[in-house]
Design an enzyme around this catalytic site. Sequence first.
Site, mmCIF file in Angstrom:
data_model
loop_
_atom_site.group_PDB
_atom_site.id
_atom_site.type_symbol
_atom_site.label_atom_id
_atom_site.label_comp_id
_atom_site.label_asym_id
_atom_site.label_seq_id
_atom_site.Cartn_x
_atom_site.Cartn_y
_atom_site.Cartn_z
ATOM 1 C CG MET A 10 -1.886 -1.183 1.233
ATOM 2 S SD MET A 10 -2.662 -1.461 2.852
ATOM 3 C CE MET A 10 -1.352 -2.267 3.747
ATOM 4 C CD GLN A 52 -7.094 4.109 0.977
ATOM 5 O OE1 GLN A 52 -6.863 4.711 -0.073
ATOM 6 N NE2 GLN A 52 -6.119 3.775 1.812
ATOM 7 C CB THR A 83 -0.020 2.123 4.646
ATOM 8 O OG1 THR A 83 -0.936 3.194 4.397
ATOM 9 C CG2 THR A 83 -0.771 1.035 5.379
ATOM 10 C CG ASN A 84 1.959 7.343 7.592
ATOM 11 O OD1 ASN A 84 2.266 7.639 8.738
ATOM 12 N ND2 ASN A 84 2.862 7.206 6.628
ATOM 13 C CB THR A 85 -3.882 6.111 4.561
ATOM 14 O OG1 THR A 85 -3.248 7.280 4.027
ATOM 15 C CG2 THR A 85 -5.382 6.218 4.378
ATOM 16 C CB CYS A 197 1.937 9.544 2.511
ATOM 17 S SG CYS A 197 1.575 8.313 1.243
ATOM 18 C CB THR A 198 4.812 4.638 3.511
ATOM 19 O OG1 THR A 198 3.698 4.154 2.752
ATOM 20 C CG2 THR A 198 4.551 4.439 4.997
ATOM 21 C CD GLU A 199 3.074 5.100 -1.012
ATOM 22 O OE1 GLU A 199 3.043 3.859 -0.911
ATOM 23 O OE2 GLU A 199 2.351 5.854 -0.322
#
Length: 232
Positions: A10, A52, A83-85, A197-199
């Site tokens: 994710m 989501q 993932t943060n979300t 956000c991990t990206e």
Amino acid sequence: MKTIGIIGGMSWESTASYYKVINQAVKAEKGGLHCAKVVLYSVDFAEIESLQKSDEWDKAASILNHAAQSLEKAGADFVVLATNTMHRVYDEIKEGVSIPFLHIADATGQNLIDKGITKVGLIGTAFTMEQDFYKQRLKSKFGIEVIIPNGVQRRLVHDVIYDELCVGKISARSKQDFKTIIEDLTAEGAQGVILGCTEIGLLIDSSDTDIPVFDTTAIHAQAAVREALRQI
């Protein structure tokens, strides 16, 4: 060494970063041919993103709950959700397993406190910036005040994450836009900015700005390594 269970995918772009940081940290700590013991359950992000968008968080939680249970059965000693979300459904996932579950905001909050940060900017998906599950945890557990970009900037950040970073596209224009947003948050009193956000760490790092930035991917991955190497 404990076995790290990772719920990933994710996106897979940031999950690859987790794997790299985790193994680099283990190598730095133990040397030689050592690497991390890892079990990875990678979901299909298209399914999660659709849930989501349709506000079906309970269904997304069910998928991730199954992933966590699978990791426990596979021998993981603890779980990290890459993932943060999706920490929005942390409690629902945690209910399904008996092993520890390291929350990304807890690792980040402790890092901020260690650096003396009490007021921080947050950039991430619209869900992470606008909903309370992340900001409130930082406030209630660590006493950290969180500020977010304005509405136009929040939309830009969200769109870059999903339309560019999650599919491996790195844009010089987007990098400059993010740097401007980070500068604006600092002008509002932020002592640093969470790359929530991990990206985002694929686009921005500490070399891009004089303002302290806190990459949640690296922070969370390093917390996982500390737990993996911690003596029982």
